[in-house]
Design an enzyme around this catalytic site. Structure first.
Site, PDB file in Angstrom:
ATOM      1  CE  LYS A 201      -2.399   9.952  -8.421  1.00  0.00           C
ATOM      2  NZ  LYS A 201      -2.586  11.290  -8.936  1.00  0.00           N
TER       3      LYS A 201
ATOM      4  CB  SER B   4       0.171  13.404  -7.991  1.00  0.00           C
ATOM      5  OG  SER B   4      -1.191  13.486  -8.585  1.00  0.00           O
TER       6      SER B   4
ATOM      7  CB  SER C 256      -1.779  14.927 -11.195  1.00  0.00           C
ATOM      8  OG  SER C 256      -1.283  15.843 -10.141  1.00  0.00           O
TER       9      SER C 256
END
Length: 466
Positions: free
Chosen positions: A81, A157, A181
């Site tokens: 990420k 997220s 997330s």
């Protein structure tokens, strides 16, 4: 081995490397082919380094051929990420206000551990700006879409990571989780994700969201979560909140027999409105665990919605991050983030301390709950994936993203380990997640319960949406 190698788990890839049946070069080429095929429509990656990945894969293949693999993930394609520093690649965190042209020379702990264990770093996955919300879109990278129905959100997220794993763009990814997330996109995309106990996975630089923020593995199997956690949980001096190194291997602990444990099942925490389609799928999943030997009792943990305390901690974290970055003009920001920034700037030290006190009381309440129940089972989210490009479901009464994910953020406040595994699918083919929560530092127990569920309700064969 699966006929379609892109559906192989990391554990299966490593087994194939060890026998010579499979090659890291093939694994990497397969992941890159899936990226080329699906990423234009789904937008999971913000950066792909095909040349670098293939070079690393060839080096890994030589090590395996010589009988000298360097670690647990040698040759496995992994995505990261775009919240974690990665030497040689920009880390812009979905923001236009971060200069990608600066010098990038530092690896975050997770990046360093992956390199040390031979993982092939394919690229970096999308995030909303600074990872601030439960869906994945940003002014910089646009909208990340659900692999099952692209008109829907992937969640967030860590939505890019979830999509990458779900579609074979690499079997493993690393996400962050400050309010759900990892677990939200795992649920929406039909994969497995673990938010470990706070600090188990070292983080550097420290997150602005402080005690809420966790990092953890995302994968298509529970064995892969355990495999990756054995790497990610290795210590790093740059995170002073980290506990001592694990005494035992998560790869071994995941196989412990959990039958006979007493677990609480809370379909709504006592205050959450849940979509009936979600409730049905989760209840059937819980019944399967009961049939497999868990002693399930329906019970609520007994706390009220800690949304106000979460908002104080979340908004002050956002304000601290943006103030530290020297942001003065909010016009380039996600306007939802700009509003959170402004709200956080108005909070006082007393507000923060009161929210911290609420967080501590909630932790004590859950500690008492776990004196009676080994685990807590809930839906991961009370709703199904909704239209992409929106922070809340259109035409709903939800005011902001935390209001539609009330099952996840309480356990960021308490810092407990919590996983989302695929519970099943609705009649119209949308995935639903089951959340399994354990006491602090019981990551091994949570993983073992996840693996029991995977054994009685296998999901990997029908998992990938491609």
């Amino acid at each position: 081995m699966a006929a379609d190698n892109t559906r192989l788990t990391a554990t299966e890839w490593v087994a194939g490397f060890s026998t010579g049946e499979l090659s890291p070069v093939d694994a990497t080429r397969d992941a890159l082919a899936q990226i080329e095929k699906h990423d234009p429509d789904l937008n999971a990656y913000v950066l792909v380094d095909a040349d670098g990945a293939l070079a690393a894969a060839r080096e890994s293949a030589q090590r395996w051929e010589g009988g000298n693999p360097i670690g647990l993930l040698d040759g496995v394609p992994v995505s990261i990420k775009d919240m974690f520093l990665t030497a040689g690649w920009p880390t812009v965190r979905g923001s236009k206000v971060i200069d990608p042209e600066q010098e990038w020379t530092v690896d975050a702990p997770i990046t360093a551990r992956l390199r040390e264990h031979g993982a092939v770093l394919v690229g970096k996955t999308t995030t909303p700006e600074l990872g601030w919300k439960g869906v994945t879109d940003s002014p910089l990278t646009g909208i990340t879409r659900n692999p099952w129905q692209p008109e829907l959100t992937a969640g967030g997220s860590s939505g890019g990571s979830a999509v990458a794993v779900a579609t074979g763009m690499g079997p493993l990814s690393v996400g962050t989780d400050g309010g759900g997330s990892i677990r939200i996109p795992a649920s929406f995309c039909g994969i497995a994700g673990l938010k470990p106990t706070h600090g188990v996975v070292p983080v550097y630089p420290a997150s602005a969201f402080g005690p809420l923020s966790h990092a953890g593995p995302m994968a298509r199997s529970v064995d892969d979560l355990a495999l990756m956690l054995d790497v990610l949980a290795l210590p790093d001096y740059r995170d002073p909140t980290s506990p001592p190194p694990p005494i035992a291997s998560y790869r071994e602990a995941v196989r412990r027999d959990v039958r006979g444990l007493v677990v609480g099942y809370s379909p709504n925490l006592g205050y959450v409105d849940v979509d009936p389609r979600v409730e049905v799928v989760v209840r059937e999943a819980v019944e399967a665990l009961a049939d497999a030997g868990l002693r399930v009792e329906q019970v609520d943990p007994g706390f009220t919605d800690p949304a106000d305390a979460f908002d104080v901690l979340w908004s002050t974290g956002a304000a601290f991050a943006l103030d530290a970055m020297g942001v003065e003009d909010s016009s380039q920001l996600d306007q939802g983030l700009a509003a959170v920034w402004q709200r956080g700037q108005k909070r006082s030290a007393s507000d923060y301390l009161a929210a911290t006190a609420t967080r501590m009381q909630l932790g004590i309440a859950m500690g008492e709950f776990h004196q009676r129940y080994d685990l807590l089972l809930t839906p991961t989210t009370p709703i199904l994936p909704f239209a992409a490009g929106h922070d809340v479901p259109p035409d709903s009464d939800y005011l902001d993203w935390p209001s539609w994910t009330p099952f996840t953020y309480p356990f960021n406040l308490t810092q407990q380990p919590a996983a989302s595994v695929p519970a099943g699918f609705t009649e119209d083919g949308l995935p639903v997640g089951l959340q399994i929560v354990g006491p602090r530092h019981s990551d091994d127990l949570v993983l073992a319960a996840c693996r029991l569920f995977e054994a009685v309700r296998p999901w990997t064969d029908g998992l990938a949406a491609f």
